[in-house]
Design an enzyme around this catalytic site. Structure first.
Site, short mmCIF file in Angstrom:
data_model
loop_
_atom_site.label_atom_id
_atom_site.label_comp_id
_atom_site.label_asym_id
_atom_site.label_seq_id
_atom_site.Cartn_x
_atom_site.Cartn_y
_atom_site.Cartn_z
N LYS A 25 38.85 40.70 27.10
CA LYS A 25 39.08 41.99 27.78
C LYS A 25 40.57 42.30 27.81
CE LYS A 25 38.55 45.55 30.62
NZ LYS A 25 38.22 45.32 32.02
N GLY A 48 39.25 47.64 47.85
CA GLY A 48 40.03 48.39 46.88
C GLY A 48 39.14 49.28 46.05
#
Length: 302
Positions: A178, A7
């Site tokens: 995050k 990806g």
């Protein structure tokens, strides 16, 4: 070390390019338009300190992961299951898979889908695809990985290649830290279509971000997550370190692609509902992005 990037969008191309530049054998599994450009010209890696064409391998087939020691799993969270199905028959039993993805659930899901060792990874990088085979780096580029049988070796090799890598016993907390950054910035950047530096100058934006963070922290506390550092301060600092960056959600919407908002603000809403924690600001942001996403998808289809 042979490294496969599954990806290879902006994040995967940046890290793959840096590791190839550092001497590792790297193959990018990417969309055909990127593969064609990389095979022809190499990967253009444009950063603040250099602009180079890096020679590495590229393929649009999952079979290219064969023989890899390490896989950087960089697909969108929505594509985790389908991408894992493509890995199974090609990936060696001793390979280590690092999940360089947004959200906090991908590593656990991937462990149910493949037998290889999976290490959750926190990614801090601002990058975008500026064209076929051309990644533009705006800032940072460090990783946090959870301990594994080869994490010390990987951290040493990655750091030597210009990818600062830290090993943490609290990767779950780091992933949530995050996530909170993403919840504060991604939807607002997408809705306003503004980079972070301009976004935070908007009237009323900092208080909204503060409310988003408070909701996320309340959900995390109820979920038993220990978050390192001061998330409010981290949110305040991010705009300065990545002032020109548009969120990945904004980039997805501009390209007519499905966003990962269900795995960001949407996750906070779902966990809040399950734990009895109200999340009205995250709910509004999630709903607005879904409305824009649906509208643009309908326009693209018509």
């Amino acid at each position: 070390m042979k490294i496969a990037v599954m990806g290879a969008g902006a994040v995967g191309c940046y890290y793959g390019g840096m590791l190839a530049r550092g001497g590792h054998e790297v193959v990018l599994i990417a969309r055909p338009q990127h593969v064609e450009a990389i095979k022809r010209d190499g990967l253009r890696l444009e950063t603040r300190s250099f602009d180079e064409h890096v020679r590495l391998s590229a393929s649009s087939e999952a079979s290219a992961v064969e023989g890899a020691n390490v896989v950087l799993f960089c697909v969108k969270s929505n594509d985790t299951e389908s991408a894992a199905a493509g890995l199974g028959k090609y990936l060696g039993p001793s390979a280590l898979v690092l999940t360089l993805q947004n959200g906090v659930e991908n590593a656990d899901l991937l462990r149910t889908l493949i037998p290889q060792e999976v290490a959750a990874t926190v990614v801090y990088v601002a990058a975008e695809m500026a064209g076929p085979g051309h990644v533009l780096h705006h800032g940072r580029g460090d990783l946090i990985i959870e301990p594994s049988r080869s994490s010390e070796d990987i951290a040493r090799r990655f750091s030597a290649a210009g990818v600062p890598t830290e090993i943490s016993d609290n990767v779950r907390g780091a992933l949530w830290a995050k996530l909170i950054l993403n919840c504060a910035y991604n939807a607002l950047s997408a809705i306003a279509h503004l980079p972070y530096g301009k976004l935070v100058q908007g009237v009323g934006v900092p208080p909204i971000m503060h409310d988003v963070v408070d909701e996320c922290l309340a959900v995390a506390k109820a979920d038993g997550v220990s978050i390192p550092g001061d998330p409010h301060e981290a949110v305040r600092r991010l705009a300065a370190s990545m002032s020109s960056q548009y969120s990945s959600t904004a980039q997805d919407l501009s390209r007519g692609k499905r966003t990962e908002i269900d795995h960001l603000n949407g996750l906070i809403v779902r966990r809040g509902e399950a734990l009895g924690v109200p999340t009205p600001v995250n709910r509004v942001l999630h709903t607005l992005v879904k409305l824009i996403e649906g509208k643009r998808a309908g326009t693209a289809q018509s």
